[in-house]
Scaffold this motif. Structure first.
Motif, PDB file in Angstrom:
ATOM      1  N   SER A 134     -33.844  -1.095 -35.653  1.00  0.00           N
ATOM      2  CA  SER A 134     -34.790  -1.863 -36.168  1.00  0.00           C
ATOM      3  C   SER A 134     -34.998  -3.137 -35.139  1.00  0.00           C
ATOM      4  N   ARG A 136     -36.835  -5.778 -35.544  1.00  0.00           N
ATOM      5  CA  ARG A 136     -36.782  -7.105 -36.446  1.00  0.00           C
ATOM      6  C   ARG A 136     -35.460  -7.111 -37.215  1.00  0.00           C
ATOM      7  N   LYS A 137     -34.700  -6.251 -37.567  1.00  0.00           N
ATOM      8  CA  LYS A 137     -33.549  -6.492 -38.292  1.00  0.00           C
ATOM      9  C   LYS A 137     -32.287  -6.680 -37.419  1.00  0.00           C
TER      10      LYS A 137
END
Length: 446
Positions: A134, A136-137
């Motif tokens: 991800s 974002r993560k």
């Protein structure tokens, strides 16, 4: 059989087998012996450099397509890398050509052609099979895998610049660099060379910062170009040219270039000095110094004295008398990843501290050559804090008689984001469309 792909495959196999391989040297040797057209030579180079540059992502795609119980032999893996690179990364190869030519090579080399065909057909049908982390993560893992870079390099970029800017830096590190020429102003003018290049079918545009540079496209092999054979120009990136402008050498001076090979900056200094005075070009590599002499001869320059010498030690006869000293130091070279496709795979983060120590030793020795009111320029083609502001700060702490002078005072076109708050030159591929470089100009006060 498309011979440019056969050549590319042979180069990639030799590169994977060699000890301490130099990808550019292997490719140059193969191209020199080939009879490929200029267009096929460019495609062969793109296949070689792209396949090596994107190796991490290509290998992950192969892994997703192959059962863990199946062992992919080296020849088949190299062909799959090259084929997938054409299917997924390159935008000018028709899919049917990429698959057909790769499978034909697999047949020729008995490298599991049926298997190679099946994997490539699956990718053509289904697209990229990888589930990336991800963004974002886990932005570091995502960017490192997607852009095929070591995690530690991406981690540094994310930490210092944030994920968005880091993504731009990763993209720039994978964008094949264009060719930039430096015009030999001892023999001609920039506009005259641009006109001759355009008459030969190339494109030539002036650059933003260097008054001596041309960015060229559709260029025939440079060694076949009249402007090169006549010594009217040399290949040199714009950022490298800016270092000489920062040094600002003057006719008749004594200048030391302590890490001179292969001589791009050395010969530029000589041109700026109108081939008068003395330039002492030092390096620890005899082969590199031979290239300095070759470049100087082709460009018609005679004021360069080459010395096989380690810059960590002073030249006694030049102690305290040099008008200007240049230390273009060995470094982690993260600013030129786009130019050296294999460089990212041969670097270790643990080496940076040692490089910073070596740079400081070179600067310590260089300082002893600089006369009062003389100039010392320190440069590295990287952006790590340890090797840029860290080395500079450590040097200034030990040598308080040296003070930084703003780069913009000597490079008038320099924009605000190309100069640090303390006055050093700092350019990057993603912001300035040139190789990454950091350079500081220091003057020795009484």
């Amino acid at each position: 059989m498309n011979t440019c792909r056969a050549l590319a495959f042979d180069v990639l196999r030799e590169f994977s087998r060699a000890e301490n391989p130099e990808l550019k040297d292997i490719l140059d040797d193969a191209l020199r012996e080939s009879e490929l057209s200029s267009g096929d030579r460019r495609l062969a180079a793109e296949l070689v450099y792209g396949t090596v540059r994107w190796r991490r992502r290509l290998d992950r795609i192969i892994k997703e397509c192959v059962s863990h119980r199946f062992s992919v032999k080296p020849a088949a893996r190299e062909l799959l890398r090259m084929g997938i690179h054409q299917l997924m990364i390159m935008d000018r190869v028709p899919p049917h050509a990429a698959i057909y030519e790769t499978v034909e090579l697999a047949k020729r080399h008995r490298a599991a052609p049926g298997f190679v065909n099946a994997v490539l057909r699956r990718i053509q049908r289904d697209g990229d099979p990888v589930r990336y982390p991800s963004p974002r993560k886990n932005p570091i893992a995502h960017l490192a895998l997607y852009y095929s870079l070591p995690n530690w390099i991406v981690g540094r970029w994310v930490e210092r610049n944030g994920p968005e800017a880091a993504a731009e830096m990763c993209n720039a590190a994978n964008a094949p660099p264009g060719m930039t020429l430096r015009v030999n102003t001892m023999r001609t003018e920039r506009d005259a060379v641009a006109t001759r290049l355009e008459q030969a079918g190339a494109t030539a545009v002036t650059t933003t910062y260097s008054p001596d540079a041309l960015r060229v496209g559709r260029m025939p092999p440079l060694t076949e170009a009249d402007v090169f054979r006549e010594g009217l120009c040399v290949v040199q990136d714009e950022s490298s040219q800016l270092v000489t402008h920062l040094l600002d050498p003057q006719p008749g001076e004594t200048v030391l270039d302590l890490c001179a090979a292969p001589g791009g900056k050395t010969t530029h200094i000589a041109e700026r000095m109108r081939d008068t005075g003395v330039i002492v070009a030092c390096d620890i590599a005899a082969g590199g110094l031979a290239r300095v002499r070759e470049n100087a001869e082709r460009l018609g320059l005679s004021c360069i004295d080459t010395r096989l010498h380690n810059g960590r030690h002073q030249l006694t006869e030049y102690r305290g008398i040099a008008d200007r000293v240049l230390v273009d130091a060995p470094c982690s070279a993260l600013g030129i990843l786009r130019r050296h496709a294999d460089a990212r795979w041969g670097k270790e983060e643990s080496a940076i501290a040692g490089l910073a120590n070596e740079q400081l030793r070179l600067l310590d020795a260089a300082a002893g050559h600089v006369k009062p009111d003389g100039v010392l320029v320190y440069g590295v083609c990287t952006d790590t804090p340890e090797e840029t502001v860290g080395t500079l700060t450590a040097f200034l702490d030990k040598h308080p008689s040296f003070r930084v002078e703003p780069a913009s005072d000597f490079i008038p076109a320099l924009s605000g984001d190309a100069q640090t708050s303390d006055g050093a030159l700092s350019v990057t591929p993603h912001r300035h469309n040139m190789d990454g470089f950091y350079a500081a100009r220091l003057r020795r006060h009484q």
